[in-house]
Write a protein that holds these residues in place. Structure first.
Motif: not given
Length: 318
Positions: A102, A196-199, A201, A203
């Protein structure tokens, strides 16, 4: 073996000792301590002038302290006139920060590569890099060894009906590793696609491939909080797999990892000893360890003698 000195950092004394025993060498004298302000101090306790120096330090535990200690040891040997310094880093630190996923993200793996080169390393020996391209972050030679031959041996010796197993990658990134193992065993493979939505974790997961009535073997290069592999195990069982094993090169197991593994339906979670596992095994009976010290030792021996290392990509040294 003349003109070779083996030093161990403080991150993984047991592995270093095994490598030394395998090579028939004594570990070099080195005193690593911390001053009261937490600065790292390293004293090399023997002459390294003109010697071929190998420093074994894994990226685990107190990662930043261990990395700093490695850099200081490399520099200490370099300015003490050693002929060549090789850093043996079984588990490469910051390997997951290898691209700008990102905006404004750092590429820390490249920074670590630069730090090692500037400290004075002439050669790097590591194992199962998270992404092989990390070799290209260095301008010095990097030997990226594979745990795959040892993993294949473990599967053949410990899983009775391995001919009817299916090798599963818990994410698309590990597809190459999994297809390679599946080809060598002549079995099928499956993939799990995760979003993944964020590292750290996950989904949702989608299984691609048929695991019904088969032993599923999850293979990945590292497991940290184990969210992915535990989700994957549930997914495989609900898709009809009879048993689920997980085989990982680097078992980092931080945070809730151990309790997750204890609660998950694994037959066994198999890791190599690139990272010390003694404490974790006390808290989790499912963890089993493959010793890879002989692969590192053989790589050191071959490098020192100027022989080819590529034999180790497909064979376990006897």
């Amino acid at each position: 073996m003349p003109n070779i000195v083996l030093f161990s950092g403080s991150s993984h004394q047991d592995l270093s000792q095994r490598v030394a025993d395998r090579l028939g060498l004594e570990l070099g004298k080195v005193i690593t301590k911390k001053f009261s302000n937490q600065e790292t101090s390293v004293e090399i306790g023997e002459s390294v002038r003109g010697e071929d120096v190998y420093i074994i330090q894994s990226g685990c535990g107190e990662i930043n302290d261990n990395l700093m200690e490695l850099l200081i040891m490399i520099n200490a040997c370099k300015i003490a006139s050693s002929s060549r310094v090789t850093a043996v880093i079984p588990c490469f630190p910051y390997a997951r920060q290898d691209k700008k996923d990102k905006s404004r993200a750092p590429i820390s793996a490249k920074l670590v590569a630069n730090m090692l080169s500037v400290a004075g390393a002439d050669h790097i020996i590591t194992m199962d890099l998270h992404a092989s391209q990390i070799q290209g972050f260095f301008d010095i030679p990097v030997d990226n060894l594979y745990a795959e031959p040892a993993v294949l041996q473990w599967i053949r010796e410990n899983i009775t009906d391995w001919k009817n197993c299916i090798i599963v990658s818990p994410d698309a990134g590990g597809a190459k590793r999994v297809t390679s193992i599946a080809d060598r065993l002549n079995v099928e493979f499956a993939l799990i696609h995760k979003e993944r939505k964020k590292a750290n974790e996950v989904d949702r997961m989608v299984l691609v491939g048929d695991v019904k009535d088969r032993v599923a073997i999850l293979v990945d290069d590292m497991a940290d909080t184990c969210g992915t592999i535990c989700h994957a195990a549930d997914k495989l069982l609900s898709a009809g797999a009879t048993k689920v094993y997980a085989i990982l090169t680097h078992g980092i197991f931080s945070g809730p990892a151990i309790s997750r593994i204890n609660n998950a339906a694994f037959e066994a979670v198999v890791v190599t000893n690139t990272i010390p596992q003694e404490d974790k095994m006390k808290h989790c009976s499912k963890i089993q360890v493959i010793d890879i010290s002989m692969i590192l030792a053989e790589a050191i021996r071959r490098t020192h003698n100027g022989e080819s290392v590529s034999y180790l990509f497909s064979h376990v040294p006897l």
